[in-house]
Motif scaffolding. Structure first.
Motif, PDB file in Angstrom:
ATOM      1  N   ARG A   1      -0.857  -9.427   8.472  1.00  0.00           N
ATOM      2  CA  ARG A   1      -1.771  -9.506   7.323  1.00  0.00           C
ATOM      3  C   ARG A   1      -1.812  -8.191   6.561  1.00  0.00           C
ATOM      4  O   ARG A   1      -1.877  -8.183   5.334  1.00  0.00           O
ATOM      5  N   GLU A   2      -1.776  -7.084   7.293  1.00  0.00           N
ATOM      6  CA  GLU A   2      -1.783  -5.787   6.615  1.00  0.00           C
ATOM      7  C   GLU A   2      -0.497  -5.597   5.815  1.00  0.00           C
ATOM      8  O   GLU A   2      -0.536  -5.110   4.680  1.00  0.00           O
ATOM      9  N   ARG A   3       0.639  -5.996   6.416  1.00  0.00           N
ATOM     10  CA  ARG A   3       1.902  -5.907   5.675  1.00  0.00           C
ATOM     11  C   ARG A   3       1.857  -6.781   4.427  1.00  0.00           C
ATOM     12  O   ARG A   3       2.306  -6.379   3.354  1.00  0.00           O
ATOM     13  N   SER A   4       1.309  -7.982   4.601  1.00  0.00           N
ATOM     14  CA  SER A   4       1.223  -8.878   3.458  1.00  0.00           C
ATOM     15  C   SER A   4       0.317  -8.305   2.380  1.00  0.00           C
ATOM     16  O   SER A   4       0.626  -8.375   1.188  1.00  0.00           O
ATOM     17  N   ALA A   5      -0.832  -7.710   2.816  1.00  0.00           N
ATOM     18  CA  ALA A   5      -1.752  -7.115   1.841  1.00  0.00           C
ATOM     19  C   ALA A   5      -1.101  -5.946   1.118  1.00  0.00           C
ATOM     20  O   ALA A   5      -1.226  -5.804  -0.112  1.00  0.00           O
ATOM     21  N   LEU A   6      -0.392  -5.086   1.879  1.00  0.00           N
ATOM     22  CA  LEU A   6       0.272  -3.945   1.250  1.00  0.00           C
ATOM     23  C   LEU A   6       1.377  -4.405   0.305  1.00  0.00           C
ATOM     24  O   LEU A   6       1.543  -3.856  -0.789  1.00  0.00           O
ATOM     25  N   SER A   7       2.138  -5.410   0.760  1.00  0.00           N
ATOM     26  CA  SER A   7       3.202  -5.927  -0.101  1.00  0.00           C
ATOM     27  C   SER A   7       2.628  -6.538  -1.369  1.00  0.00           C
ATOM     28  O   SER A   7       3.137  -6.318  -2.476  1.00  0.00           O
ATOM     29  N   HIS A   8       1.540  -7.300  -1.186  1.00  0.00           N
ATOM     30  CA  HIS A   8       0.912  -7.894  -2.370  1.00  0.00           C
ATOM     31  C   HIS A   8       0.321  -6.820  -3.274  1.00  0.00           C
ATOM     32  O   HIS A   8       0.410  -6.915  -4.508  1.00  0.00           O
ATOM     33  N   ALA A   9      -0.308  -5.782  -2.674  1.00  0.00           N
ATOM     34  CA  ALA A   9      -0.889  -4.708  -3.484  1.00  0.00           C
ATOM     35  C   ALA A   9       0.202  -4.002  -4.285  1.00  0.00           C
ATOM     36  O   ALA A   9       0.009  -3.678  -5.464  1.00  0.00           O
ATOM     37  N   LYS A  10       1.350  -3.776  -3.651  1.00  0.00           N
ATOM     38  CA  LYS A  10       2.452  -3.130  -4.370  1.00  0.00           C
ATOM     39  C   LYS A  10       2.957  -4.020  -5.504  1.00  0.00           C
ATOM     40  O   LYS A  10       3.189  -3.561  -6.627  1.00  0.00           O
ATOM     41  N   ALA A  11       3.135  -5.320  -5.170  1.00  0.00           N
ATOM     42  CA  ALA A  11       3.591  -6.239  -6.212  1.00  0.00           C
ATOM     43  C   ALA A  11       2.579  -6.331  -7.351  1.00  0.00           C
ATOM     44  O   ALA A  11       2.948  -6.382  -8.529  1.00  0.00           O
ATOM     45  N   THR A  12       1.289  -6.343  -6.971  1.00  0.00           N
ATOM     46  CA  THR A  12       0.235  -6.391  -7.994  1.00  0.00           C
ATOM     47  C   THR A  12       0.275  -5.151  -8.862  1.00  0.00           C
ATOM     48  O   THR A  12       0.161  -5.225 -10.099  1.00  0.00           O
ATOM     49  N   LEU A  13       0.432  -3.985  -8.223  1.00  0.00           N
ATOM     50  CA  LEU A  13       0.481  -2.730  -8.984  1.00  0.00           C
ATOM     51  C   LEU A  13       1.699  -2.707  -9.910  1.00  0.00           C
ATOM     52  O   LEU A  13       1.588  -2.320 -11.084  1.00  0.00           O
ATOM     53  N   ASP A  14       2.855  -3.130  -9.377  1.00  0.00           N
ATOM     54  CA  ASP A  14       4.063  -3.159 -10.212  1.00  0.00           C
ATOM     55  C   ASP A  14       3.878  -4.098 -11.400  1.00  0.00           C
ATOM     56  O   ASP A  14       4.263  -3.764 -12.530  1.00  0.00           O
TER      57      ASP A  14
END
Length: 668
Positions: free
Chosen positions: A278-291
Motif C-alpha cells: 500500500r505504501e508503494r502504491s501510495a508513493l507511486s500514485h503520489a509521484k504520478a499525481t505530481l507528474d
C-alpha cells in the motif's frame, strides 16, 4: 511430481531389502526344520521369494496392492512357524512383517501388522500345543513391544514428515506472497494459498468501508451456510484498522484446528507485506499525481483562453482522481465535466473547500476544492479511495487554474479597454478637428464685418460708447479664438465694476435683441461694486442671459437679482424654461457638454458656461446652478469677492477645467 516418484521408488527398494533379509532369516531357520517338514518349509520360502521378486520387477503379473504384500509377509512367517520348531526363534519373522508394514503405512500399518502377527503366532501356539514350553510364550510379549515401539517411531517420523511438508508449503507460500507486485495480487495469492495449500474449502478478502462490506478475491467453492457466522469460518485481520481481513470456510472442525495456526502465521507475515504494498502504491500514485499536476501546470501556462484553462483543469483532475466537474454552487450549475450533477451537488452541499469526503451520496470518496471566485472543482475516486495527496494536488491545481483564469480575464479586460480608448481617442480627434474647422470658419466670417462695424461705430452718436465697448469685446474674443493651443489668455484688466449697472446694461441689450423682458433688481442698498475685469464680467453676464433666453419660451421673463454680503456680491440669473436634471447640474459647465434636455433643438457649441466658469475662477469667485428638475426652470449664481486677492493678477487659464487650487463648485 518428480519428487513423489523418487520417494515411492526409494520406499519400494527399502521394503524389498527388508523382505530379502526376511528370506535370508527363513533360509537359516530351514536348517533347523525336521526332515519331514523341510520340503514344505522350502516350498514356503521359495514361494515367498518368488512373489516379492515378481511384485518388484514384474508388477503387471501380480496384484500390486501394498496391503496384500503385508498380508503375504504375515502368512510367510505363519507358514514357517508351523514347520520350524518354536525354539528356533521364528517370532523374528513377524518382526520383519511389522517393519515392512510400518514403512509402507506408518504407525497404523505397524499396529495392524502387530495385531495380525500376534494372532498368527497364537494360532501357531494353539496348533503346536503339545510341543509348547513356557519359554515359547514370551515372543508374544516381545512382538507386542516391538509393534508398539515401531508404531510410536513411525508416528514420530510421520509427524515430522507432515511438519516438514507443512513448513515447506508455508515457505513456498511466503515466497509466492513476497513476489507479489501489487496489493491486489498479494491478497489474491493469500486467498489462493488458504485453499490450495492449507485445506480451506473457500477463502476471500473482506474490505469494510463505513457500514458496507465487500468480498474480493474469492477462491474455492461456496458453501451453503457461508452467510451465517460459524466456528468453521474464522477470520484474520490484515491491517491495524481492521478494514481488511482474510476469511476462510472449512468443511470440519479438525481441518480448522490443523490449518488455523499456519494460516494465522501466514497472515502475520502478510500484514507488513500488505502495508508495504500500500505504501508503494501510495508513493507511486503520489509521484504520478505530481507528474500529472506539473504537466497540467505547464499546459496552463501555455493556454491563452479561459475556457482552455478550465478544460485543462478538468482533464488533469480526471487523470488524477476520476470523474470530475466544475460547479457553480450559487445556482447549482454544472459548468463543465463528466461527473453527474446529482453526485456533484451532493458533495458540494454543506462543504467548505478544500475537503476530502467519504461515504456521501453513494460516492466512495470525493474531493471538493476551489477553482476561482464562485467556482468549485469536484472529483470522485472511480477505482480507489482518494487520499490527502490527491486533495493537495487538486487544491494546487485549482489555485493555479484560478490564477491563470484571473490573469487571462484581466488581460482581456485591458485589451477591451484599450480598444475602447482607441475608439474614443479617434472620436475625440474627429470632434476636435471638426470644432477647429468651425472656429476657423467663424473667425474668418467675424473678421470680415469687423472693419465695417468699427467704422459705423465712429459715426453713431447714440450708444456710441456701448458699441465701441462691444467691438473691443468682440476683438478680444477673436484674439482668444486665434491664440495657439496651450497659450494663456491675456491678463485681467482690473477696475471698479458696478455689477448692478452692468446687469442692467446687459439686460437692455438682451431685451433689445430677443424682445424678452429682463427684470433686474437688487436686495439691499449696495453698493454692488467689485474689483474685476469689466469686459470679462460683461461676457459672463451676457452668457448667462443668453442661455436663459435660449432655454425658455419667447413669452417668459428672465429675472436678474443682486445681493451684497460682507465681503462678496452674488448675482443670480433665473429663467422659467426647460430646467436641468439633477445629475447634469455640474456637467453643464464642462466644455462642449450639451444637456440631454436639448434634444438638438437648441443651437450652440456648449462652451459658453465653461468660459464663464474660467472667468469667474480667475476672479477668485464661484459659479453654480440650481434646478428642481426638467420643466421647472433654473437659476445660475455668480459669487465675486468685493476685494480681489493678489492671485487675481494671474493670466486667465485656457483650459476648460478649474484652475489649480480651486475648490469644486457645490449647490447653493
Amino acid at each position: 511430481m518428480h519428487q513423489d516418484r523418487v520417494d515411492t521408488r526409494d520406499l519400494e527398494r527399502a521394503t524389498l531389502r527388508i523382505r530379502l533379509a526376511n528370506v535370508a532369516l527363513g533360509a537359516t531357520l530351514l536348517v533347523l526344520t525336521p526332515r519331514s517338514d523341510a520340503t514344505a518349509a522350502g516350498a514356503v520360502l521359495l514361494g515367498y521369494t518368488a512373489t516379492i521378486l515378481i511384485r518388484r520387477f514384474a508388477p503387471a503379473r501380480l496384484p500390486t496392492a501394498p496391503a496384500l504384500a503385508v498380508g503375504l509377509d504375515v502368512l510367510y512367517a505363519l507358514g514357517l512357524s508351523l514347520l520350524v520348531p518354536l525354539s528356533a526363534g521364528t517370532w523374528a519373522l513377524y518382526a520383519f512383517a511389522i517393519g515392512t508394514a510400518a514403512i509402507q503405512f506408518g504407525a497404523i500399518g505397524a499396529a495392524v501388522a502387530t495385531a495380525a502377527s500376534i494372532l498368527a503366532y497364537d494360532l501357531v501356539i494353539a496348533v503346536r500345543a503339545e510341543d509348547l514350553r513356557p519359554s515359547d510364550l514370551w515372543p508374544v510379549q516381545l512382538l507386542l513391544g516391538i509393534g508398539v515401539i515401531v508404531a510410536e517411531l513411525m508416528w514420530g517420523v510421520t509427524r515430522g514428515d507432515v511438519g516438514r511438508r507443512r513448513l515447506r508449503t508455508f515457505a513456498l507460500a511466503q515466497r509466492d506472497l513476497i513476489a507479489a507486485a501489487t496489493e491486489d495480487e498479494l491478497l489474491d495469492r493469500l486467498a489462493d494459498h488458504a485453499v490450495r495449500s492449507f485445506g480451506a474449502s473457500s477463502a476471500w478478502i473482506e474490505v469494510r468501508a463505513g457500514d458496507a462490506e465487500t468480498k474480493l478475491h474469492r477462491r474455492g467453492f461456496v458453501l451453503s451456510d457461508e452467510r451465517a457466522p460459524s466456528p468453521l469460518m474464522p477470520a484474520w485481520q490484515l491491517d491495524d484498522l481492521g478494514v481488511t481481513r482474510l476469511r476462510c470456510s472449512f468443511a470440519d472442525a479438525q481441518t480448522v484446528e490443523a490449518a488455523e495456526p499456519v494460516i494465522r502465521d501466514l497472515v502475520v507475515d502478510t500484514a507488513p507485506l500488505l502495508a508495504a504494498a500500500r505504501e508503494r502504491s501510495a508513493l507511486s500514485h503520489a509521484k504520478a499525481t505530481l507528474d500529472r499536476t506539473l504537466e497540467g501546470v505547464r499546459a496552463l501556462d501555455r493556454d491563452r483562453v479561459a475556457n482552455a484553462v478550465l478544460a485543462e483543469v478538468l482533464g488533469v483532475a480526471t487523470a488524477i482522481a476520476g470523474p470530475a466537474a466544475l460547479v457553480r454552487p450559487a445556482d447549482g450549475t454544472i459548468v463543465a465535466g463528466d461527473l453527474g450533477r446529482r453526485d456533484a451537488l451532493a458533495l458540494v452541499r454543506d462543504t467548505t473547500p478544500p475537503a476530502l469526503i467519504r461515504g456521501r451520496a453513494n460516492v466512495r470518496s470525493g474531493v471538493v476544492v476551489s477553482a476561482g471566485p464562485g467556482l468549485l472543482l469536484v472529483a470522485v475516486g472511480a477505482t480507489r479511495d482518494l487520499t490527502d495527496d490527491d486533495l493537495h494536488a487538486l487544491s494546487l491545481l485549482g489555485e493555479i487554474g484560478a490564477g491563470a483564469t484571473a490573469r487571462i480575464t484581466e488581460r482581456d479586460e485591458y485589451v477591451d479597454r484599450g480598444k475602447a480608448l482607441e475608439r474614443q481617442v479617434a472620436e475625440v480627434g474627429e470632434q476636435l478637428r471638426a470644432r477647429d474647422d468651425a472656429v476657423a470658419s467663424a473667425v474668418h466670417e467675424l473678421r470680415t464685418p469687423l472693419t465695417s462695424v468699427h467704422a459705423y461705430a465712429q459715426l453713431t452718436s447714440r450708444n456710441l460708447q456701448a458699441v465701441q465697448q462691444q467691438v473691443k469685446q468682440l476683438d478680444r474674443l477673436i484674439g482668444d479664438l486665434l491664440r495657439s493651443p496651450g497659450e494663456p489668455r491675456s491678463r485681467l484688466e482690473l477696475d471698479d465694476v458696478d455689477l448692478l449697472h452692468e446687469a442692467k446694461q446687459a439686460g437692455r441689450r438682451v431685451a433689445l435683441v430677443s424682445g424678452r423682458r429682463v427684470n433686474v433688481g437688487a436686495v439691499g442698498h449696495g453698493p454692488f461694486i467689485v474689483r474685476a475685469d469689466r469686459s470679462r464680467i460683461e461676457q459672463v453676464i451676457d452668457n448667462l442671459l443668453g442661455n436663459a433666453v435660449k432655454f425658455s419660451v419667447p413669452d417668459q421673463e428672465v429675472d436678474v437679482e443682486l445681493d451684497r454680503g460682507e465681503s462678496e456680491v452674488v448675482l443670480a440669473v433665473t429663467d422659467h424654461g426647460s430646467g436641468i436634471p439633477g445629475d447634469e447640474l455640474e456637467r453643464v459647465f464642462e466644455r462642449y457638454y450639451r444637456s440631454t434636455m436639448e434634444g438638438g433643438s437648441v443651437g450652440g457649441e456648449g462652451i459658453g458656461l465653461a468660459i464663464a466658469r474660467e472667468i469667474v475662477a480667475a476672479h477668485s469667485g464661484r459659479i453654480w446652478a440650481t434646478s428642481d428638475g426638467p420643466g421647472t426652470g433654473s437659476t445660475f449664481f455668480v459669487r465675486l469677492p468685493i476685494v480681489q486677492p493678489d492671485t487675481v493678477e494671474q493670466p486667465l487659464e485656457s483650459s476648460g477645467g478649474r484652475r489649480s487650487g480651486e475648490e469644486a463648485p457645490h449647490h447653493a
